[in-house]
Design a protein around this motif. Sequence first.
Motif, PDB file in Angstrom:
ATOM      1  N   GLY A  37       0.823  -1.205   0.000  1.00 44.20           N
ATOM      2  CA  GLY A  37       0.000   0.000   0.000  1.00 44.20           C
ATOM      3  C   GLY A  37       0.851   1.246   0.000  1.00 44.20           C
ATOM      4  N   VAL A  38       0.265   2.344  -0.509  1.00 43.11           N
ATOM      5  CA  VAL A  38       0.933   3.643  -0.497  1.00 43.11           C
ATOM      6  C   VAL A  38      -0.036   4.664   0.095  1.00 43.11           C
ATOM      7  CG1 VAL A  38       0.327   4.127  -2.925  1.00 43.11           C
ATOM      8  CG2 VAL A  38       2.199   5.375  -1.846  1.00 43.11           C
ATOM      9  N   ILE A  39       0.420   5.358   1.149  1.00 47.06           N
ATOM     10  CA  ILE A  39      -0.385   6.380   1.810  1.00 47.06           C
ATOM     11  C   ILE A  39      -0.118   7.712   1.129  1.00 47.06           C
ATOM     12  CG2 ILE A  39      -0.758   7.658   3.959  1.00 47.06           C
ATOM     13  CD1 ILE A  39      -0.033   5.108   5.491  1.00 47.06           C
ATOM     14  N   ILE A  40      -1.217   8.357   0.695  1.00 46.43           N
ATOM     15  CA  ILE A  40      -1.129   9.673   0.072  1.00 46.43           C
ATOM     16  C   ILE A  40      -2.189  10.572   0.699  1.00 46.43           C
ATOM     17  CG2 ILE A  40      -0.134   8.898  -2.117  1.00 46.43           C
ATOM     18  CD1 ILE A  40      -2.938   8.911  -3.315  1.00 46.43           C
ATOM     19  N   SER A  41      -2.032  11.869   0.533  1.00 42.07           N
ATOM     20  CA  SER A  41      -3.009  12.809   1.076  1.00 42.07           C
ATOM     21  C   SER A  41      -4.183  12.958   0.118  1.00 42.07           C
ATOM     22  CB  SER A  41      -2.360  14.180   1.297  1.00 42.07           C
ATOM     23  OG  SER A  41      -2.104  14.802   0.052  1.00 42.07           O
ATOM     24  N   SER A  42      -5.306  13.415   0.657  1.00 45.38           N
ATOM     25  CA  SER A  42      -6.476  13.664  -0.190  1.00 45.38           C
ATOM     26  C   SER A  42      -6.194  14.800  -1.169  1.00 45.38           C
ATOM     27  CB  SER A  42      -7.704  13.978   0.662  1.00 45.38           C
ATOM     28  OG  SER A  42      -7.451  15.078   1.505  1.00 45.38           O
ATOM     29  N   ASN A  43      -5.395  15.791  -0.761  1.00 41.48           N
ATOM     30  CA  ASN A  43      -5.039  16.876  -1.686  1.00 41.48           C
ATOM     31  C   ASN A  43      -4.286  16.337  -2.889  1.00 41.48           C
ATOM     32  OD1 ASN A  43      -6.247  18.861  -0.173  1.00 41.48           O
ATOM     33  ND2 ASN A  43      -4.374  19.442   0.890  1.00 41.48           N
ATOM     34  N   PHE A  44      -3.375  15.412  -2.650  1.00 37.15           N
ATOM     35  CA  PHE A  44      -2.635  14.795  -3.748  1.00 37.15           C
ATOM     36  C   PHE A  44      -3.588  14.009  -4.656  1.00 37.15           C
ATOM     37  CE2 PHE A  44      -0.318  11.314  -5.723  1.00 37.15           C
ATOM     38  CZ  PHE A  44       0.729  11.995  -6.335  1.00 37.15           C
ATOM     39  N   ALA A  45      -4.475  13.209  -4.047  1.00 37.12           N
ATOM     40  CA  ALA A  45      -5.397  12.375  -4.826  1.00 37.12           C
ATOM     41  C   ALA A  45      -6.368  13.208  -5.656  1.00 37.12           C
ATOM     42  CB  ALA A  45      -6.171  11.446  -3.897  1.00 37.12           C
TER      43      ALA A  45
END
Length: 199
Positions: A37-45
């Motif tokens: 898995g890769v954790i990203i921010s909602s802003n990035f997504a």
Amino acid sequence: MNNRTTLSMNGVVINQIGSGADQPEGYYSQLLKEYDGVIISSNFAKTNTLPVSREAGAKQPLYIIIAQGENSQLNIPFLKEERAAEAVVLSDSPITVEPAGVDVLVLDQMNLDAILQLLAQRGLCSVLVDFREAGGGIASLLNNFQDDKLVQKVVVELLPVWAVSKGPSDLAFGGSQSFPLKDVEHSEVNGCVLLQGYV
């Protein structure tokens, strides 16, 4: 869990990766294939294509999108509905997500330990935090990663760019005291410097 970020020459977190890094045999493409898995921010997504490994036969990581303090709706434009099962949104309040089919979990405690326990229950053993923007939910999750012994490896990509800084210290997280990284390695990749070390 491992942490990855990109810095400008003047130490500002920037939302990009080096030339060719996400192409076949690029360091970022190879890095992604190592993780469940890769954790990203909602802003990035909301504003970027989601990270993928372009290595032959690579299994793509689950996208773990952190949505803290969001409005009641999150649109992930670069995620097609037929691939919605490849993402999960972790939020601190109820939220509607587009496209339909994305799993949404509202957590009572939005902290790194609780998130990692939840992911372990889902069978994820290795997770990469892709820290591409200063501040926000991901920085607060990483506040005590060294004290809590939650991060094993740090990867920093240094791009030959001078960026405007929005704050005095974009990477002011990690623990209550300074600590050395172990077994630090560096390499030059397409004009960028890649540093890797262990906590």
